[in-house]
Design a protein around this motif. Structure first.
Motif, PDB file in Angstrom:
ATOM      1  N   LEU A  75     -26.514  38.011 -58.483  1.00  0.00           N
ATOM      2  CA  LEU A  75     -27.489  37.563 -59.181  1.00  0.00           C
ATOM      3  C   LEU A  75     -27.360  36.385 -60.314  1.00  0.00           C
ATOM      4  O   LEU A  75     -28.001  35.820 -60.881  1.00  0.00           O
ATOM      5  CB  LEU A  75     -28.360  38.602 -60.022  1.00  0.00           C
ATOM      6  N   GLU A  80     -25.858  25.527 -58.673  1.00  0.00           N
ATOM      7  CA  GLU A  80     -25.713  24.149 -58.898  1.00  0.00           C
ATOM      8  C   GLU A  80     -24.279  23.582 -58.573  1.00  0.00           C
ATOM      9  O   GLU A  80     -24.028  22.685 -57.634  1.00  0.00           O
ATOM     10  CB  GLU A  80     -25.755  23.652 -60.466  1.00  0.00           C
ATOM     11  N   ILE A  94     -32.953  26.651 -57.028  1.00  0.00           N
ATOM     12  CA  ILE A  94     -33.386  27.974 -56.852  1.00  0.00           C
ATOM     13  C   ILE A  94     -32.779  29.004 -57.697  1.00  0.00           C
ATOM     14  O   ILE A  94     -31.702  28.747 -57.953  1.00  0.00           O
ATOM     15  CB  ILE A  94     -33.361  28.093 -55.495  1.00  0.00           C
ATOM     16  N   GLU A  95     -33.492  30.149 -57.527  1.00  0.00           N
ATOM     17  CA  GLU A  95     -32.698  31.367 -58.191  1.00  0.00           C
ATOM     18  C   GLU A  95     -32.100  32.232 -57.479  1.00  0.00           C
ATOM     19  O   GLU A  95     -32.654  32.406 -56.193  1.00  0.00           O
ATOM     20  CB  GLU A  95     -34.157  31.899 -59.105  1.00  0.00           C
ATOM     21  N   PRO A  96     -31.058  32.856 -57.824  1.00  0.00           N
ATOM     22  CA  PRO A  96     -30.416  33.668 -56.785  1.00  0.00           C
ATOM     23  C   PRO A  96     -31.011  34.882 -56.037  1.00  0.00           C
ATOM     24  O   PRO A  96     -30.974  35.125 -55.073  1.00  0.00           O
ATOM     25  CB  PRO A  96     -29.024  34.246 -57.363  1.00  0.00           C
ATOM     26  N   ALA A  97     -32.395  35.362 -56.926  1.00  0.00           N
ATOM     27  CA  ALA A  97     -33.000  36.411 -56.560  1.00  0.00           C
ATOM     28  C   ALA A  97     -33.797  36.044 -55.128  1.00  0.00           C
ATOM     29  O   ALA A  97     -34.305  36.746 -54.669  1.00  0.00           O
ATOM     30  CB  ALA A  97     -33.813  36.887 -57.781  1.00  0.00           C
ATOM     31  N   GLY A  98     -34.140  34.576 -55.041  1.00  0.00           N
ATOM     32  CA  GLY A  98     -34.704  34.204 -53.764  1.00  0.00           C
ATOM     33  C   GLY A  98     -33.935  33.968 -52.761  1.00  0.00           C
ATOM     34  O   GLY A  98     -34.415  33.744 -51.663  1.00  0.00           O
TER      35      GLY A  98
END
Length: 406
Positions: A75, A80, A94-98
């Motif tokens: 998470l 980047e 994007i976010e790791p949770a996605g």
């Protein structure tokens, strides 16, 4: 009668390609009542827009460790930096949770007749990792697998795989296309861990197969695993007689693959800033285009007391090139000088590169001339090994004559 013959021919072609036969709604509803009892697998039947399917769901707490790596570390992925290593800049936003961690099992190695019979997809819900394995009980249920998988990936911000760009995603796309569906798989940002793993850890393993990498990097040793070569035959037996004992080892094999994706992503992310692995951290910074940081980390790798000679030489050269890219020419020159002073060093590259640096960047033409006189003299006596191109002896002589102004 002609239409009936066309329909029969179409159904035979679909069967040859392992493509599910399209049925009317009533026929599909009747097939639901005749589904096999797969309760021993611990999953459930579900309905999708493309038909019924079967899924097995497992949940892992955030503190669960796969090998030595807690899964929740994924998470905090530095997407980047990993985006540049994966050559997909879309990941940076994007976010790791996605992310969705994806691994497939197929009936063969390729071709239109190869079916995806199992697809494991993991995603984070809060700190928990939820793994869903979409299983194909038989070819007639392929619509359900594809439909369920499509719904699972609908909210995905990006994919994570291991060699998925070359294998898993094309295999899935083929099945979607044959079912006249439009997959959005290639539209998604994709972190294929095989490529950054090769870049950061090149030369360290005998192979970059996932089973080798997870053992060497994650500390995870598979016990009583189902060999990949046995997977297609085990599925054929399961599809033929419905005996779950055939497919259970394959489900475990696939689950381990997916958990390894999560743990390996977390490990690679941590390696980018790990002072205990200065060489790998330096490579990560270099591939991200962070030249000053890469150079400093390469210097640290070269200075490590336990660094093998091969590592020290690579680190010094990479540091010199990174310092040059960062505009720190004096520090780049110091690295080339350290390579020249290295005992038993017989390479001409440090002489030529340092001469170029002195002439073009440090405005020291006399220093460049003296260096090339030394290099040509050593090469003519056989104490240096000339290379090709600008490192060949004739090219070195031409550079020397130009510096002399003759």
């Amino acid at each position: 009668m002609f239409e009936t013959g066309k329909a029969a021919l179409r159904d035979r072609l679909r069967a040859a390609l392992h493509q599910p036969v399209r049925r009317d709604r009533a026929g599909l509803d009747r097939s639901v009542t005749a589904r096999a009892d797969l309760s021993a697998l611990g999953g459930r039947w579900f309905e999708s827009p493309l038909g019924p399917g079967y899924v097995i769901e497992s949940v892992y707490d955030g503190g669960y460790c796969h090998g030595a790596v807690p899964l929740h570390r994924a998470l905090a992925l530095p997407l980047e930096r990993l985006a540049r290593q994966a050559r997909d800049e879309r990941l940076a936003g994007i976010e790791p949770a996605g992310l969705r961690f994806v691994d497939t099992e197929t009936t063969g190695l390729g071709g239109a007749g190869t079916m995806v019979f199992l697809c494991g997809v993991a995603r984070f819900e809060g700190a928990r990792l939820v793994l869903r394995q979409f299983l194909l009980p038989g070819p007639e249920y392929e619509g359900g697998l594809l439909g369920g998988l499509g719904e699972e990936l609908e909210a995905a911000a990006g994919l994570v795989s291991y060699n998925g760009k070359a294998f898993d995603i094309p295999a899935l796309e083929t099945r979607y296309v044959l079912s006249r569906q439009r997959p959005r798989l290639r539209e998604l940002p994709h972190l294929d861990l095989l490529h950054p793993n090769r870049r950061l850890f090149r030369g360290e393993f005998s192979s970059h197969r996932l089973a080798v990498v997870e053992r060497e990097l994650l500390g995870f040793e598979r016990e009583d695993d189902c060999p990949s070569a046995e997977v297609p035959e085990r599925y054929r037996r399961f599809a033929r007689d419905g005996d779950p004992t055939h497919i259970l080892p394959v489900l475990r094999h696939n689950a381990w693959d997916v958990l390894s994706l999560v743990a390996l992503a977390a490990h690679l992310g941590a390696t980018c800033d790990d002072p205990a692995r200065p060489l790998q951290a330096a490579r990560a910074a270099e591939y991200a285009g962070e030249w000053a940081e890469a150079a400093a980390r390469y210097e640290a790798a070269a200075a490590a007391a336990d660094a093998p000679r091969t590592v020290r030489l690579e680190a010094l050269e990479r540091a010199a090139r990174a310092f040059t890219r960062a505009g720190e020419y004096a520090r780049a020159a110091a690295c080339w000088e350290a390579l020249i002073a290295e005992p038993r060093a017989r390479r001409v590259a440090p002489y030529v590169e340092l001469a170029k640096l002195r002439e073009r960047r440090l405005r020291d033409r006399a220093g460049a001339l003296a260096l090339m006189e030394q290099a040509v003299g050593l090469a003519e006596r056989g104490l240096l090994r000339p290379g090709s191109g600008e490192l060949s002896l004739p090219a070195m002589r031409r550079r020397l004559e130009r510096l002399r102004g003759t």
